[in-house]
Design a protein around this motif. Structure first.
Motif, PDB file in Angstrom:
ATOM      1  N   GLN B  35      24.369  22.570  70.656  1.00 50.92           N
ATOM      2  CA  GLN B  35      22.913  22.448  70.662  1.00 50.92           C
ATOM      3  C   GLN B  35      22.503  20.979  70.806  1.00 50.92           C
ATOM      4  O   GLN B  35      23.179  20.085  70.289  1.00 50.92           O
ATOM      5  N   TYR B  36      21.394  20.721  71.508  1.00 49.18           N
ATOM      6  CA  TYR B  36      20.908  19.349  71.691  1.00 49.18           C
ATOM      7  C   TYR B  36      19.853  18.998  70.651  1.00 49.18           C
ATOM      8  O   TYR B  36      18.963  19.814  70.372  1.00 49.18           O
ATOM      9  N   LEU B  37      19.946  17.800  70.102  1.00 55.53           N
ATOM     10  CA  LEU B  37      18.867  17.291  69.258  1.00 55.53           C
ATOM     11  C   LEU B  37      17.849  16.558  70.115  1.00 55.53           C
ATOM     12  O   LEU B  37      16.649  16.555  69.830  1.00 55.53           O
ATOM     13  N   THR B  38      18.334  15.884  71.141  1.00 57.34           N
ATOM     14  CA  THR B  38      17.474  15.136  72.065  1.00 57.34           C
ATOM     15  C   THR B  38      18.032  15.298  73.462  1.00 57.34           C
ATOM     16  O   THR B  38      19.252  15.260  73.641  1.00 57.34           O
ATOM     17  N   GLN B  39      17.152  15.486  74.441  1.00 58.24           N
ATOM     18  CA  GLN B  39      17.578  15.471  75.829  1.00 58.24           C
ATOM     19  C   GLN B  39      16.747  14.442  76.591  1.00 58.24           C
ATOM     20  O   GLN B  39      15.572  14.219  76.261  1.00 58.24           O
ATOM     21  N   GLU B  40      17.377  13.828  77.570  1.00 59.29           N
ATOM     22  CA  GLU B  40      16.719  12.855  78.437  1.00 59.29           C
ATOM     23  C   GLU B  40      15.337  13.368  78.852  1.00 59.29           C
ATOM     24  O   GLU B  40      15.212  14.528  79.261  1.00 59.29           O
ATOM     25  N   GLY B  41      14.334  12.531  78.716  1.00 56.33           N
ATOM     26  CA  GLY B  41      12.978  12.916  79.113  1.00 56.33           C
ATOM     27  C   GLY B  41      12.137  13.457  77.960  1.00 56.33           C
ATOM     28  O   GLY B  41      10.917  13.544  78.061  1.00 56.33           O
ATOM     29  N   ASP B  42      12.804  13.806  76.847  1.00 56.54           N
ATOM     30  CA  ASP B  42      12.077  14.306  75.673  1.00 56.54           C
ATOM     31  C   ASP B  42      11.221  13.217  75.034  1.00 56.54           C
ATOM     32  O   ASP B  42      11.535  12.036  75.110  1.00 56.54           O
ATOM     33  N   THR B  43      10.184  13.647  74.350  1.00 58.74           N
ATOM     34  CA  THR B  43       9.511  12.778  73.386  1.00 58.74           C
ATOM     35  C   THR B  43      10.388  12.759  72.134  1.00 58.74           C
ATOM     36  O   THR B  43      10.823  13.821  71.679  1.00 58.74           O
ATOM     37  N   VAL B  44      10.664  11.576  71.603  1.00 61.93           N
ATOM     38  CA  VAL B  44      11.573  11.494  70.448  1.00 61.93           C
ATOM     39  C   VAL B  44      10.760  11.388  69.166  1.00 61.93           C
ATOM     40  O   VAL B  44      10.260  10.323  68.813  1.00 61.93           O
ATOM     41  N   THR B  45      10.651  12.507  68.482  1.00 60.46           N
ATOM     42  CA  THR B  45       9.819  12.567  67.276  1.00 60.46           C
ATOM     43  C   THR B  45      10.603  12.161  66.027  1.00 60.46           C
ATOM     44  O   THR B  45      10.037  11.637  65.080  1.00 60.46           O
ATOM     45  N   PHE B  46      11.897  12.443  66.040  1.00 58.96           N
ATOM     46  CA  PHE B  46      12.686  12.264  64.814  1.00 58.96           C
ATOM     47  C   PHE B  46      13.887  11.335  64.999  1.00 58.96           C
ATOM     48  O   PHE B  46      14.454  11.254  66.086  1.00 58.96           O
ATOM     49  N   GLU B  47      14.264  10.697  63.897  1.00 58.40           N
ATOM     50  CA  GLU B  47      15.643  10.207  63.802  1.00 58.40           C
ATOM     51  C   GLU B  47      16.336  11.139  62.817  1.00 58.40           C
ATOM     52  O   GLU B  47      15.686  11.849  62.050  1.00 58.40           O
ATOM     53  N   TYR B  48      17.655  11.128  62.849  1.00 54.86           N
ATOM     54  CA  TYR B  48      18.417  12.116  62.083  1.00 54.86           C
ATOM     55  C   TYR B  48      19.435  11.457  61.161  1.00 54.86           C
ATOM     56  O   TYR B  48      20.174  10.567  61.583  1.00 54.86           O
ATOM     57  N   GLU B  98      30.049  19.945  66.422  1.00 54.73           N
ATOM     58  CA  GLU B  98      30.583  20.732  65.295  1.00 54.73           C
ATOM     59  C   GLU B  98      29.353  21.209  64.536  1.00 54.73           C
ATOM     60  O   GLU B  98      28.455  20.387  64.291  1.00 54.73           O
ATOM     61  N   ASP B  99      29.276  22.488  64.149  1.00 54.10           N
ATOM     62  CA  ASP B  99      28.080  22.972  63.435  1.00 54.10           C
ATOM     63  C   ASP B  99      27.667  21.938  62.381  1.00 54.10           C
ATOM     64  O   ASP B  99      28.520  21.399  61.669  1.00 54.10           O
ATOM     65  N   ALA B 100      26.375  21.693  62.289  1.00 53.14           N
ATOM     66  CA  ALA B 100      25.931  20.537  61.509  1.00 53.14           C
ATOM     67  C   ALA B 100      24.671  20.811  60.713  1.00 53.14           C
ATOM     68  O   ALA B 100      23.948  21.780  60.971  1.00 53.14           O
ATOM     69  N   GLU B 101      24.436  19.944  59.732  1.00 51.31           N
ATOM     70  CA  GLU B 101      23.171  19.913  58.998  1.00 51.31           C
ATOM     71  C   GLU B 101      22.630  18.493  59.062  1.00 51.31           C
ATOM     72  O   GLU B 101      23.389  17.535  58.851  1.00 51.31           O
ATOM     73  N   VAL B 102      21.344  18.369  59.339  1.00 55.75           N
ATOM     74  CA  VAL B 102      20.743  17.035  59.406  1.00 55.75           C
ATOM     75  C   VAL B 102      19.429  17.012  58.643  1.00 55.75           C
ATOM     76  O   VAL B 102      18.821  18.054  58.376  1.00 55.75           O
ATOM     77  N   LEU B 103      19.010  15.802  58.289  1.00 55.01           N
ATOM     78  CA  LEU B 103      17.653  15.597  57.785  1.00 55.01           C
ATOM     79  C   LEU B 103      16.881  14.827  58.846  1.00 55.01           C
ATOM     80  O   LEU B 103      17.413  13.878  59.446  1.00 55.01           O
ATOM     81  N   CYS B 104      15.632  15.248  59.078  1.00 50.11           N
ATOM     82  CA  CYS B 104      14.820  14.668  60.153  1.00 50.11           C
ATOM     83  C   CYS B 104      13.716  13.803  59.540  1.00 50.11           C
ATOM     84  O   CYS B 104      13.088  14.197  58.557  1.00 50.11           O
ATOM     85  N   LEU B 105      13.487  12.665  60.148  1.00 49.86           N
ATOM     86  CA  LEU B 105      12.459  11.741  59.654  1.00 49.86           C
ATOM     87  C   LEU B 105      11.635  11.244  60.837  1.00 49.86           C
ATOM     88  O   LEU B 105      12.197  10.757  61.822  1.00 49.86           O
ATOM     89  N   THR B 106      10.316  11.345  60.740  1.00 50.14           N
ATOM     90  CA  THR B 106       9.464  10.822  61.817  1.00 50.14           C
ATOM     91  C   THR B 106       9.316   9.308  61.658  1.00 50.14           C
ATOM     92  O   THR B 106       9.546   8.746  60.581  1.00 50.14           O
ATOM     93  N   LEU B 107       8.885   8.652  62.727  1.00 50.08           N
ATOM     94  CA  LEU B 107       8.634   7.211  62.660  1.00 50.08           C
ATOM     95  C   LEU B 107       7.481   6.941  61.694  1.00 50.08           C
ATOM     96  O   LEU B 107       7.527   5.985  60.909  1.00 50.08           O
ATOM     97  N   HIS B 108       6.485   7.792  61.730  1.00 48.28           N
ATOM     98  CA  HIS B 108       5.369   7.627  60.793  1.00 48.28           C
ATOM     99  C   HIS B 108       5.881   7.719  59.351  1.00 48.28           C
ATOM    100  O   HIS B 108       5.485   6.935  58.490  1.00 48.28           O
ATOM    101  N   GLY B 109       6.773   8.668  59.092  1.00 43.89           N
ATOM    102  CA  GLY B 109       7.360   8.806  57.758  1.00 43.89           C
ATOM    103  C   GLY B 109       8.149   7.565  57.362  1.00 43.89           C
ATOM    104  O   GLY B 109       8.005   7.044  56.253  1.00 43.89           O
ATOM    105  N   ARG B 110       8.954   7.080  58.261  1.00 41.92           N
ATOM    106  CA  ARG B 110       9.774   5.896  58.010  1.00 41.92           C
ATOM    107  C   ARG B 110       8.897   4.692  57.676  1.00 41.92           C
ATOM    108  O   ARG B 110       9.172   3.947  56.733  1.00 41.92           O
ATOM    109  N   GLU B 111       7.827   4.521  58.463  1.00 46.86           N
ATOM    110  CA  GLU B 111       6.952   3.358  58.257  1.00 46.86           C
ATOM    111  C   GLU B 111       6.148   3.503  56.960  1.00 46.86           C
ATOM    112  O   GLU B 111       5.961   2.534  56.229  1.00 46.86           O
ATOM    113  N   THR B 112       5.705   4.727  56.679  1.00 46.94           N
ATOM    114  CA  THR B 112       4.952   4.955  55.435  1.00 46.94           C
ATOM    115  C   THR B 112       5.848   4.692  54.226  1.00 46.94           C
ATOM    116  O   THR B 112       5.451   4.000  53.279  1.00 46.94           O
ATOM    117  N   LEU B 113       7.054   5.233  54.249  1.00 36.75           N
ATOM    118  CA  LEU B 113       7.999   4.990  53.152  1.00 36.75           C
ATOM    119  C   LEU B 113       8.210   3.484  52.959  1.00 36.75           C
ATOM    120  O   LEU B 113       8.262   2.985  51.833  1.00 36.75           O
TER     121      LEU B 113
END
Lengths: 190, 190
Positions: B35-48, B98-113
């Motif tokens: 599965q893809y988390l990001t593909q070329e051309g996507d808007t990147v909302t999260f870091e993982y 490999e099957d995975a678990e991630v936590l997602c954080l937006t840029l707005h979240g990162r900057e607010t934190l």
């Protein structure tokens, strides 16, 4: 120190009092052309904010071949960061290509500023973010781009450096021969 | 969320109350192999932040050739940071190996934190510092090292990844052919 304040305030506003706290952590240094700020094997005490002049940072292999990691001009920060942050001996060299003025900051100074001042920690985080993005872009470029693309990208990102750095070093940075670079130059002027 | 707290506390101690503030900024996501988390051309909302599993991040050129920028396993952060920080479309792809678990954080979240909590700004600055050093090292390695040296360095830095990633992708990351990699493997076992 006016330049330092302007440089910080490009990221975050600080009061006179806050700037008075920041100032003493920085020491001013003049550097002559051909002088080294860091040589392989050195203990790396400082990172440098460049006020004027141009530097190149390079790795030297066992055969004496030079690999340019980065150029840096006004308002850039520069250090062998692996050595600086991790308290290791330098593996990189930093040499002055144009008479320069820099401000020097120790790791202890950087960390103290960050702990004592949330604004300064923010400043350093933003600068690191920009630096991280630039390095990620350089890796993609090294992995995948043609000499033509690398040349065009360099010209687009750093037009002011392009004119001040001898072609020999630009060729080295791009990983192409002098002859290839000359061809790229003349193509781009057609 | 226990893993998140442990991950933050490896850098800086936080109280229960502080952690309660931090938690809601992160969203949990399961990711299946391929599965893809990001593909070329996507808007990147999260870091993982990767809790389990392995990912690879790569650039795809016009001829469909893949260039691996980075692998990432547990406790690594991963994103197309140029797109994430600079609000541009993704130029990189991130795929699950490999099957995975991630936590997602937006840029707005990162900057607010970071604005609301000096401790979290410190945490992000330290993580960026480590990331910056790793990228500087990768550039030096790409510029100057022989396949043998790159192979040994990869094994030394990421022994746990070495065993989990198919050889095909390790060869691609190192910029060598499958045959060269097999030779390096057998040499290192002698």
């Amino acid at each position: 120190m006016d330049k330092l304040r302007k440089h910080i305030e490009a990221i975050i506003a600080i009061s006179d009092e806050e700037f008075e706290f920041v100032k003493p952590f920085f020491t001013y240094k003049r550097v002559k052309k051909h002088q080294y700020l860091t040589q392989e094997g050195d203990t790396v005490t400082f990172e440098y904010l460049i006020l004027s002049g141009v530097f190149r940072m390079f790795y030297l292999d066992n055969d004496g071949k030079e690999y340019i990691v980065q150029f840096a001009g006004e308002n850039w920060w520069m250090a062998d960061y692996q050595a600086y942050f991790k308290d290791k001996k330098a593996t990189l060299n930093i040499v002055c290509m144009e008479d320069a003025e820099v401000l020097c900051l120790t790791l202890h100074g950087r960390e103290t500023l960050s702990v004592e001042s949330h604004k300064m920690e923010h400043f350093f985080r933003v600068k690191l973010t920009n630096g991280y993005v630039a390095l990620q872009r350089r890796i993609i470029s090294l992995l995948s781009s043609s000499p033509q693309q690398r040349y065009e990208e360099f010209g687009r990102l750093y037009p002011h450096l392009m004119q001040r750095i001898p072609k020999k070093y630009i060729a080295e940075y791009l990983g192409v021969s002098r002859e290839t670079l000359s061809r790229l130059y003349s193509n781009s002027k057609v």
